[in-house]
Design an enzyme around this catalytic site. Structure first.
Site, PDB file in Angstrom:
ATOM      1  N   GLU A  75      -5.817  -7.999  -1.197  1.00 37.73           N
ATOM      2  CA  GLU A  75      -6.370  -8.011   0.161  1.00 37.73           C
ATOM      3  C   GLU A  75      -7.862  -7.783   0.082  1.00 37.73           C
ATOM      4  O   GLU A  75      -8.339  -6.986  -0.720  1.00 37.73           O
ATOM      5  CB  GLU A  75      -5.787  -6.889   1.035  1.00 37.73           C
ATOM      6  CG  GLU A  75      -4.384  -7.077   1.490  1.00 37.73           C
ATOM      7  CD  GLU A  75      -3.967  -6.011   2.505  1.00 37.73           C
ATOM      8  OE1 GLU A  75      -4.834  -5.436   3.202  1.00 37.73           O
ATOM      9  OE2 GLU A  75      -2.758  -5.744   2.586  1.00 37.73           O
ATOM     10  N   GLU A 125       0.835  -1.212   0.000  1.00 38.71           N
ATOM     11  CA  GLU A 125       0.000   0.000   0.000  1.00 38.71           C
ATOM     12  C   GLU A 125       0.865   1.255   0.000  1.00 38.71           C
ATOM     13  O   GLU A 125       0.669   2.172   0.799  1.00 38.71           O
ATOM     14  CB  GLU A 125      -0.956  -0.014   1.197  1.00 38.71           C
ATOM     15  CG  GLU A 125      -1.919  -1.176   1.169  1.00 38.71           C
ATOM     16  CD  GLU A 125      -2.850  -1.241   2.361  1.00 38.71           C
ATOM     17  OE1 GLU A 125      -2.726  -0.415   3.304  1.00 38.71           O
ATOM     18  OE2 GLU A 125      -3.711  -2.134   2.371  1.00 38.71           O
TER      19      GLU A 125
END
Length: 178
Positions: free
Chosen positions: A145, A50
């Site tokens: 995810e 991320e």
């Protein structure tokens, strides 16, 4: 027969705080290169978890291109994974719209794009639209995810739709918080 995905979590949300940059992540991977060389069949490298927050998401494009180029120039032959901006959620579709130009800089053409589907993807039609759009690019793509819970509470994502859409299209997915 186990393939590991290694990732640098120090980059999480770079534009949202004091996290490390993708360039710093490349330096980290270079420090491990002697250990990782020869493990290309068993190790996939997610350059930075991320690695871009929700601020100035257009900056993700060049930072990601530069990281991929640097990894290849350093001699890494591994499959690389890059997470979308917006804490991986790519809610403004920066990764989706720019994936072809990002993929084009990989001299090995071995980069996988990863979206993290949490609260932005609360609606099954939003999930289907994004997955369908990325699938239609023909580029390697995973839902890196998602989960039925986030931070210990019920998540508003559409986990059933994510699993259905990915399985029906042969796209990889990883349940993160279940």
């Amino acid at each position: 027969k186990l393939v590991c995905i290694l990732e640098d979590h120090d980059t999480t949300g770079y534009t949202g705080g004091s996290s490390g940059t993708l360039a710093q992540a490349v330096s980290y991977w270079e420090s491990l290169q002697s250990i990782l060389t020869g493990q290309e069949n068993w190790v996939i490298i997610n350059i930075g978890n991320e690695a871009w927050g929700s601020t100035n998401t257009s900056g993700w494009i060049n930072a990601t291109k530069n990281a991929i180029i640097s990894m290849r120039n350093a001699g890494f032959k591994h499959t690389l994974i890059v997470d979308g901006p917006g804490w991986g959620q790519d809610d403004d579709h920066t990764m989706l719209y720019n994936a072809p130009s990002v993929e084009a800089v990989d001299s090995m053409h071995n980069t996988v794009f990863s979206v993290h589907m949490y609260n932005v993807y609360a609606n099954p039609s939003t999930v289907d639209s994004y997955i369908s759009s990325f699938y239609n690019t023909g580029l390697p793509f995973i839902v890196g995810e998602f989960g039925s819970t986030q931070s210990g509470a019920a998540s508003s994502d559409a986990a059933d739709e994510i699993m259905y859409d990915t399985q029906s299209r042969g796209i990889g997915y990883m349940g993160w918080s279940w």
